[in-house]
Design a protein around this motif. Sequence first.
Motif, PDB file in Angstrom:
ATOM      1  N   MET A  23       0.821  -1.223   0.000  1.00 43.20           N
ATOM      2  CA  MET A  23       0.000   0.000   0.000  1.00 43.20           C
ATOM      3  C   MET A  23       0.851   1.267   0.000  1.00 43.20           C
ATOM      4  N   GLU A  24       2.118   1.146   0.380  1.00 49.81           N
ATOM      5  CA  GLU A  24       2.999   2.314   0.366  1.00 49.81           C
ATOM      6  C   GLU A  24       3.163   2.880  -1.035  1.00 49.81           C
ATOM      7  N   MET A  25       2.985   2.041  -2.047  1.00 53.54           N
ATOM      8  CA  MET A  25       3.160   2.495  -3.425  1.00 53.54           C
ATOM      9  C   MET A  25       1.922   3.161  -3.994  1.00 53.54           C
ATOM     10  N   SER A  26       0.781   2.964  -3.365  1.00 54.36           N
ATOM     11  CA  SER A  26      -0.462   3.529  -3.883  1.00 54.36           C
ATOM     12  C   SER A  26      -0.431   5.049  -3.942  1.00 54.36           C
ATOM     13  N   ALA A  27       0.277   5.656  -2.998  1.00 55.75           N
ATOM     14  CA  ALA A  27       0.340   7.119  -2.946  1.00 55.75           C
ATOM     15  C   ALA A  27       1.271   7.700  -4.003  1.00 55.75           C
ATOM     16  N   LEU A  28       2.038   6.840  -4.678  1.00 58.48           N
ATOM     17  CA  LEU A  28       3.046   7.329  -5.622  1.00 58.48           C
ATOM     18  C   LEU A  28       2.525   7.477  -7.039  1.00 58.48           C
ATOM     19  N   GLY A  29       1.419   6.826  -7.351  1.00 56.95           N
ATOM     20  CA  GLY A  29       0.866   6.944  -8.696  1.00 56.95           C
ATOM     21  C   GLY A  29       0.180   5.671  -9.131  1.00 56.95           C
ATOM     22  N   LYS A  30      -0.333   5.688 -10.348  1.00 55.03           N
ATOM     23  CA  LYS A  30      -1.082   4.551 -10.889  1.00 55.03           C
ATOM     24  C   LYS A  30      -0.345   3.836 -12.015  1.00 55.03           C
ATOM     25  N   LYS A  31       0.850   4.341 -12.374  1.00 57.45           N
ATOM     26  CA  LYS A  31       1.620   3.701 -13.445  1.00 57.45           C
ATOM     27  C   LYS A  31       3.095   3.684 -13.048  1.00 57.45           C
ATOM     28  N   ALA A  32       3.688   2.496 -13.041  1.00 58.56           N
ATOM     29  CA  ALA A  32       5.077   2.364 -12.603  1.00 58.56           C
ATOM     30  C   ALA A  32       5.923   1.712 -13.688  1.00 58.56           C
ATOM     31  N   LEU A  33       7.120   2.241 -13.889  1.00 59.33           N
ATOM     32  CA  LEU A  33       8.104   1.574 -14.737  1.00 59.33           C
ATOM     33  C   LEU A  33       9.050   0.796 -13.835  1.00 59.33           C
ATOM     34  N   ILE A  34       9.140  -0.514 -14.065  1.00 65.02           N
ATOM     35  CA  ILE A  34      10.067  -1.357 -13.324  1.00 65.02           C
ATOM     36  C   ILE A  34      11.397  -1.385 -14.079  1.00 65.02           C
ATOM     37  N   VAL A  35      12.454  -0.994 -13.410  1.00 67.63           N
ATOM     38  CA  VAL A  35      13.790  -0.921 -14.012  1.00 67.63           C
ATOM     39  C   VAL A  35      14.646  -2.022 -13.416  1.00 67.63           C
ATOM     40  N   THR A  36      15.194  -2.882 -14.283  1.00 62.95           N
ATOM     41  CA  THR A  36      15.979  -4.005 -13.785  1.00 62.95           C
ATOM     42  C   THR A  36      16.909  -4.523 -14.873  1.00 62.95           C
ATOM     43  N   GLY A  37      17.725  -5.498 -14.523  1.00 62.84           N
ATOM     44  CA  GLY A  37      18.580  -6.159 -15.492  1.00 62.84           C
ATOM     45  C   GLY A  37      17.853  -7.328 -16.125  1.00 62.84           C
ATOM     46  N   ALA A  38      18.577  -8.090 -16.907  1.00 67.37           N
ATOM     47  CA  ALA A  38      17.939  -9.167 -17.665  1.00 67.37           C
ATOM     48  C   ALA A  38      17.577 -10.371 -16.806  1.00 67.37           C
ATOM     49  N   ASN A  39      18.312 -10.613 -15.717  1.00 68.50           N
ATOM     50  CA  ASN A  39      18.131 -11.897 -15.022  1.00 68.50           C
ATOM     51  C   ASN A  39      17.872 -11.819 -13.525  1.00 68.50           C
ATOM     52  N   SER A  40      18.591 -10.950 -12.790  1.00 69.26           N
ATOM     53  CA  SER A  40      18.604 -11.065 -11.327  1.00 69.26           C
ATOM     54  C   SER A  40      17.233 -10.894 -10.688  1.00 69.26           C
ATOM     55  N   ALA A  41      16.451  -9.946 -11.174  1.00 73.00           N
ATOM     56  CA  ALA A  41      15.138  -9.710 -10.567  1.00 73.00           C
ATOM     57  C   ALA A  41      14.215 -10.912 -10.756  1.00 73.00           C
ATOM     58  N   LYS A  42      14.334 -11.550 -11.916  1.00 69.78           N
ATOM     59  CA  LYS A  42      13.515 -12.744 -12.169  1.00 69.78           C
ATOM     60  C   LYS A  42      14.001 -13.915 -11.330  1.00 69.78           C
ATOM     61  N   ALA A  43      15.321 -14.165 -11.341  1.00 75.76           N
ATOM     62  CA  ALA A  43      15.876 -15.321 -10.632  1.00 75.76           C
ATOM     63  C   ALA A  43      15.639 -15.241  -9.130  1.00 75.76           C
ATOM     64  N   SER A  44      15.654 -14.036  -8.592  1.00 79.15           N
ATOM     65  CA  SER A  44      15.514 -13.869  -7.141  1.00 79.15           C
ATOM     66  C   SER A  44      14.075 -13.984  -6.656  1.00 79.15           C
ATOM     67  N   GLY A  45      13.129 -13.841  -7.580  1.00 76.74           N
ATOM     68  CA  GLY A  45      11.718 -13.821  -7.189  1.00 76.74           C
ATOM     69  C   GLY A  45      11.206 -12.430  -6.883  1.00 76.74           C
ATOM     70  N   ALA A  46      12.099 -11.436  -6.862  1.00 78.98           N
ATOM     71  CA  ALA A  46      11.686 -10.072  -6.521  1.00 78.98           C
ATOM     72  C   ALA A  46      10.755  -9.480  -7.568  1.00 78.98           C
ATOM     73  N   LEU A  47      11.004  -9.779  -8.830  1.00 80.51           N
ATOM     74  CA  LEU A  47      10.164  -9.218  -9.884  1.00 80.51           C
ATOM     75  C   LEU A  47       8.734  -9.738  -9.767  1.00 80.51           C
ATOM     76  N   GLN A  48       8.569 -11.030  -9.576  1.00 80.19           N
ATOM     77  CA  GLN A  48       7.227 -11.583  -9.472  1.00 80.19           C
ATOM     78  C   GLN A  48       6.508 -11.060  -8.233  1.00 80.19           C
ATOM     79  N   ASP A  49       7.218 -10.927  -7.132  1.00 83.01           N
ATOM     80  CA  ASP A  49       6.603 -10.370  -5.926  1.00 83.01           C
ATOM     81  C   ASP A  49       6.140  -8.935  -6.177  1.00 83.01           C
ATOM     82  N   MET A  50       6.963  -8.153  -6.873  1.00 83.96           N
ATOM     83  CA  MET A  50       6.592  -6.766  -7.150  1.00 83.96           C
ATOM     84  C   MET A  50       5.389  -6.706  -8.083  1.00 83.96           C
ATOM     85  N   ILE A  51       5.367  -7.548  -9.091  1.00 83.73           N
ATOM     86  CA  ILE A  51       4.213  -7.577  -9.999  1.00 83.73           C
ATOM     87  C   ILE A  51       2.941  -7.908  -9.220  1.00 83.73           C
TER      88      ILE A  51
END
Length: 368
Positions: A23-51
């Motif tokens: 909910m902390e992100m709700s106050a920041l806007g309704k459209k977010a650009l996720i910036v990451t590299g090709a692999n680490s965010a996916k491999a770590s599970g962080a990208l899916q959690d953020m989605i």
Amino acid sequence: MQIKFRCPTRIFLGPNCVMENSMEMSALGKKALIVTGANSAKASGALQDMISALEQEGIAYSIFDEIEQNPSIKNVFEGGQAAKEFEAEFIIGIGGGSPLDASKAIAILAVNDITPEQLMAKQWSIEPLPIVAVPTTAGTGSEVTPYAILTIDWAETKQSIAADSLFPIVAYLDGKYTLSLPWSITANTAVDALTHSIEGFINNKADSLTDLLALESIAIIGKLLRSIVPQQISLTEREELLYASMLGGIVIAHTGTGIIHALGYQLTYFNNLPHGLANGVVTKAVLEFLEQASPIKVKQVVDALGCNNLDEVGALLIRVLPGVSISLTEEEQKKYVTKTLQAKNIANCPKPPKEEDLYKILLSSKLC
């Protein structure tokens, strides 16, 4: 006693902190650009959690997963264009130092039409978009700093942009995102965090509060580097490294870095050494130099690391870092020394180095 302290980032550290505090992100806007590299965010599970967290909050997102290791000006301008096209209202950086630093530059470029030179000179008129940071390495502390470090080819080195508006608004630190890291990256990034705290501690801008945080960070990292078993690192140890890295980031947000980073940047740019490894190679020799002006503080660093002397500090670094086989030519030595002397952060040192000091550090570090 004089203290000036500010940490505007709202920090959430612990298991599942992204989903539980989405909910902390709700106050920041309704459209977010996720910036990451090709692999680490996916491999770590962080990208899916953020989605999942964004979907839970009804926030639309787009993914820019093209961040390079040691991001260039061209790379962040591409990200800025992606943010403009998506009409992003805030930026989410996920990854190690490269994606987190790049996300800060992209937050600027998303709302400002400026040249690369204007970006590096902080000549922008519109405040950057809000930034959310999710580290997947325990090293840079970028999630709590106002710095974006970029590779600048025209200067043949790495340089930083610094502004209070580049502090992430929110940082989510979950140790499980570092579980997939190989030992080499774990060690390199841990040493990077260690050098942040060392340089922030032996620093003209240090005060009693940053010293407290720095020594806590150094002690945690020292204990872990002495006891950790490669390939068998527990989640608890990962969490402790992430916590210590964050403390180091808070420290350098107030003090800046010093000779280790100024010289390490040359080894990264010209010799392609990972940033933490480049720092670690010169750390013992730099401490020997700093001992001339700050013997008490150097002794406190040695004690916090659980060592008896600087030789033991050097042995500890050799234990955890891969060997480096570099023999700099006289021309390369001259170039590295010249560029290091031009770095702004050496002014933070209690005893700013002269040419002969830097040559001695290179020699003592077995780089020539």
